[in-house]
Design an enzyme around this catalytic site. Structure first.
Site, mmCIF file in Angstrom:
data_model
loop_
_atom_site.group_PDB
_atom_site.id
_atom_site.type_symbol
_atom_site.label_atom_id
_atom_site.label_comp_id
_atom_site.label_asym_id
_atom_site.label_seq_id
_atom_site.Cartn_x
_atom_site.Cartn_y
_atom_site.Cartn_z
ATOM 1 C CB SER A 250 -0.936 0.024 1.216
ATOM 2 O OG SER A 250 -1.811 1.144 1.157
ATOM 3 C CB CYS A 251 1.149 4.185 -2.071
ATOM 4 S SG CYS A 251 -0.386 4.306 -3.053
ATOM 5 C CE LYS A 252 -1.466 11.405 2.344
ATOM 6 N NZ LYS A 252 -0.962 12.810 2.218
#
Length: 256
Positions: free
Chosen positions: A173-175
């Protein structure tokens, strides 16, 4: 913020004890629900398990176990470029190193179990034993961590491989969990196709582009912002490593 959040989360997960319970097929509750007891200092999570699954577990009423969480972070956007230029990635490097040590300690316990190799399409083809492959991966990961290369995404790839070989549970996951995440997940899928399904290297760019343009990651973007466009502007696009760039026409400047 991501590093601080991961640090706190990892600390909390260490306090969890998981317990398996038989979920009988004739139970009134159609959907088995976990039950949580205890306090912040010691949480107990009781997991209902179907009888056919419970039958393959060790012969005891309750199986208790704990999780070993690890977190690896490599910034790849324009903010990461600035941080690398200004020498502000010390916390990221220290976090990755601490989690590598934890992963290596877990592997030392895992190999003593002498479990069978995960069932994959290439399982019966000539290749090093899983234990040797894992040892090689961890040794290479250590080398990569010591090299301190800018945007060294090889660390993420090696973490993916190690987790998969030990049948671990992993999240990417990223932001926003849609743009850089979409690039990362599709790249991993291509790597699996190459490693396990013999996808020719020359076909990787086309398959990667197709999955990013027409695959489920684009569906995920649409569910988030009602548009079938990844949120990347030109400066962000240029800052991404080449293998993490979306295909032409699949992105636009927008809010994440």
């Amino acid at each position: 913020k991501n590093l601080n959040f991961s640090f706190i989360t990892n600390k909390l997960i260490f306090l969890f004890f998981f317990h398996t319970l038989i979920h009988s097929s004739d139970a009134r509750t159609l959907v088995p629900m976990p039950r949580v007891t205890g306090s912040r200092q010691s949480l107990n999570v009781f997991l209902p398990v179907p009888e056919h699954v419970y039958a393959i577990l060790p012969k005891q009423e309750t199986l208790t176990f704990k999780l070993t969480p690890v977190f690896f972070n490599i910034g790849i956007n324009e903010k990461a470029t600035l941080a690398e230029t200004l020498g502000l990635t010390r916390e990221q490097h220290r976090s990755n190193w601490d989690n590598f040590v934890r992963l290596k300690q877990y592997y030392s316990r895992y190999r003593k179990l002498q479990l069978s190799t995960p069932d994959t399409p290439s399982k019966h083809e000539p290749h090093p034993p899983a234990s040797q492959a894992l040892a090689n991966i961890l040794a290479f990961m250590e080398d990569q961590l010591r090299s301190n290369v800018m945007k060294n995404v090889k660390i993420l790839h090696l973490a993916e491989d190690a987790c998969r070989l030990m049948s671990g549970l992993r999240f990417t996951s990223c932001k926003s969990a849609k743009d850089r995440t979409g690039m990362s997940v599709t790249l991993e899928q291509c790597r699996v196709l190459v490693q396990e399904f013999h996808l020719p290297a020359k076909s990787v760019p086309l398959v990667l582009s197709t999955m990013r343009s027409d695959g489920t990651r684009m569906d995920n973007v649409f569910k988030n912002i009602d548009k079938r466009k990844y949120a990347f502007n030109v400066p962000q696009l240029i800052s991404l490593p080449a293998m993490y760039r979306p295909p032409t026409g699949s992105y636009a400047k927008g809010e994440t």
